[in-house]
Enzyme design. Structure first.
Site, PDB file in Angstrom:
ATOM      1  N   ARG A   1      -3.522 -10.179   4.908  1.00 46.83           N
ATOM      2  CA  ARG A   1      -3.934 -10.163   3.490  1.00 46.83           C
ATOM      3  C   ARG A   1      -2.801  -9.600   2.644  1.00 46.83           C
ATOM      4  O   ARG A   1      -2.439  -8.428   2.802  1.00 46.83           O
ATOM      5  CB  ARG A   1      -5.192  -9.299   3.364  1.00 46.83           C
ATOM      6  CG  ARG A   1      -5.755  -9.163   1.966  1.00 46.83           C
ATOM      7  CD  ARG A   1      -6.959  -8.220   1.987  1.00 46.83           C
ATOM      8  NE  ARG A   1      -7.512  -8.012   0.665  1.00 46.83           N
ATOM      9  CZ  ARG A   1      -7.035  -7.117  -0.203  1.00 46.83           C
ATOM     10  NH1 ARG A   1      -6.016  -6.364   0.119  1.00 46.83           N
ATOM     11  NH2 ARG A   1      -7.596  -6.999  -1.383  1.00 46.83           N
TER      12      ARG A   1
ATOM     13  N   LYS B   1       0.816  -1.225   0.000  1.00 44.81           N
ATOM     14  CA  LYS B   1       0.000   0.000   0.000  1.00 44.81           C
ATOM     15  C   LYS B   1       0.840   1.261   0.000  1.00 44.81           C
ATOM     16  O   LYS B   1       2.024   1.236   0.295  1.00 44.81           O
ATOM     17  CB  LYS B   1      -0.971  -0.029   1.191  1.00 44.81           C
ATOM     18  CG  LYS B   1      -2.168  -0.928   0.877  1.00 44.81           C
ATOM     19  CD  LYS B   1      -3.288  -0.832   1.878  1.00 44.81           C
ATOM     20  CE  LYS B   1      -4.434  -1.743   1.401  1.00 44.81           C
ATOM     21  NZ  LYS B   1      -5.454  -1.937   2.435  1.00 44.81           N
TER      22      LYS B   1
HETATM   23  C1  7PM Z   1      -6.096  -0.469  -5.628  1.00 43.71           C
HETATM   24  C2  7PM Z   1      -5.944   0.225  -4.431  1.00 43.71           C
HETATM   25  C3  7PM Z   1      -6.461  -1.779  -5.627  1.00 43.71           C
HETATM   26  C4  7PM Z   1      -6.172  -0.410  -3.225  1.00 43.71           C
HETATM   27  C5  7PM Z   1      -6.666  -2.421  -4.428  1.00 43.71           C
HETATM   28  C6  7PM Z   1      -6.531  -1.719  -3.240  1.00 43.71           C
HETATM   29  C7  7PM Z   1      -8.195  -4.231   1.873  1.00 43.71           C
HETATM   30  C8  7PM Z   1      -9.257  -4.990   1.408  1.00 43.71           C
HETATM   31  C9  7PM Z   1      -8.388  -3.902  -0.254  1.00 43.71           C
HETATM   32  C10 7PM Z   1      -7.891  -4.249   3.269  1.00 43.71           C
HETATM   33  C11 7PM Z   1      -9.705  -5.802   3.509  1.00 43.71           C
HETATM   34  C12 7PM Z   1      -5.434  -3.223  -1.759  1.00 43.71           C
HETATM   35  C13 7PM Z   1      -6.693  -2.394  -1.910  1.00 43.71           C
HETATM   36  N1  7PM Z   1      -7.660  -3.562   0.816  1.00 43.71           N
HETATM   37  N2  7PM Z   1     -10.005  -5.789   2.197  1.00 43.71           N
HETATM   38  N3  7PM Z   1      -9.367  -4.788   0.073  1.00 43.71           N
HETATM   39  N4  7PM Z   1      -8.685  -5.058   4.032  1.00 43.71           N
HETATM   40  N5  7PM Z   1     -10.422  -6.567   4.349  1.00 43.71           N
HETATM   41  O1  7PM Z   1      -4.353  -2.573  -1.645  1.00 43.71           O
HETATM   42  O2  7PM Z   1      -6.991  -3.575   3.784  1.00 43.71           O
HETATM   43  O3  7PM Z   1      -5.456  -4.439  -1.809  1.00 43.71           O
HETATM   44  S1  7PM Z   1      -8.186  -3.336  -1.855  1.00 43.71           S
END
Ligand code: 7PM
Length: 286
Positions: free
Chosen positions: A262, A228
């Site tokens: 995750r 991130k």
């Molecule tokens: C673009 C930017 C694509 C950010 C995807 C993302 C989480 C999640 C995501 C989290 C839970 C990523 C995010 N982040 N579900 N879904 N917790 N429970 O970086 O932090 O994966 S999407």
């Protein structure tokens, strides 16, 4: 020890579990454009990626068909269904792994449950109309995540908190109560502080530093920091150079009580998780 019942499979949360991220959004493949449909090829690619993460030690695969990137264009429910359902069916038929579905849409929740999903992962914490009822009608566990702002499209505009830990904790406690009222048993709940969702770098660093305060809620914590922007900002690294930073946050999250991590990089994270657990608990329990 806490067991999480995920459809036909049970997860032992006495040990930290690693959830591998499987993107089925068009930008994660070469199809591009908005007329994406789950082609045979993309389902096959998704299965290969899921199998690789399973062999690296993931016990859960998070299937996401809606881009939650800040400012991303909304995806129609039909498009989300077309992306995720064939992939869930295929993984369920071929692999022994818990399938999590990253969605906020009641139709996707229902169809994913029917297709073999084992957990609903909603970054909007069942705020969308009908989502709470849709989950209540399944017997699946659900991950409730904190986000400041109504949606990923607007959340990063001006994040602001008096006390981020107190506010995240209060929000999650309110969602737990909302689920109780809807008849979703407490044993089905997983909580997530929502790294990067309506938070500045300093907010994200504080949230991880003090994450142990969320253990007072008495429910398992899921943590998603992998690759991130908090890591990019802290280290000055582009998204393809964030592995070491991601692993540092995984170790700290485990030390502070994270139960599900995750990630994109499963093999390296599994080693970090096992090593951190060995230091915390000793090696008696294998
Ligand atoms: C673009 C930017 C694509 C950010 C995807 C993302 C989480 C999640 C995501 C989290 C839970 C990523 C995010 N982040 N579900 N879904 N917790 N429970 O970086 O932090 O994966 S999407």
């Amino acid at each position: 020890m806490t067991q999480l019942k995920c459809a036909s499979r049970t997860l032992d949360l006495g040990r930290v579990q690693v959830m591998g991220i499987l993107n089925v959004t068009p930008d994660s493949f070469s199809d591009g454009g908005h007329l994406y449909r789950a082609s045979k090829l993309s389902v096959e690619q998704a299965l290969v990626h899921a199998a690789a993460m399973l062999s690296e030690g993931a016990s859960m695969i998070d299937v996401g068909g809606e881009s939650t990137r800040p400012g991303a264009a909304p995806v129609s429910v039909q498009e989300e269904l077309d992306r995720v359902i064939p992939v869930i069916e295929r993984i369920n038929a071929e692999l022994d792994v818990v399938i999590s579905v990253d969605t906020s849409a009641p139709e996707v929740i229902r169809e994913a449950a029917a297709a073999g999903a084992g957990l609903i992962n909603d970054v909007r914490a069942l705020a969308r109309e009908g989502a709470l009822e849709a989950v209540a009608q399944t017997d699946l566990p659900v991950c409730l995540m904190h986000m400041q702002g109504a949606s990923p499209a607007t959340m990063q505009l001006a994040p602001s908190y008096q006390d981020i830990l107190a506010e995240v904790k209060d929000f999650l406690q309110q969602q737990v109560e909302r689920c109780a009222v809807a008849g979703i048993a407490r044993e089905r709940l997983v909580l997530d502080p929502g790294f990067g969702f309506g938070k500045t770098l300093e907010h994200n660093l504080t949230l991880l530093r003090r994450m142990d305060e969320l253990n007072a809620l008495g429910l398992p914590l899921l943590v998603g920091t992998s690759r991130k922007s908090m890591i990019g900002q802290a280290l000055g690294r582009e998204v393809d150079n964030r592995l070491a930073g991601s692993l540092a946050t995984a170790a700290l999250a485990v030390e502070r009580g994270g139960r599900i991590i995750r990630v994109h990089d499963v093999a390296a994270t599994v080693d970090v998780v096992r090593m951190t657990e060995a230091v915390l608990n000793g090696c008696e329990q294998e």
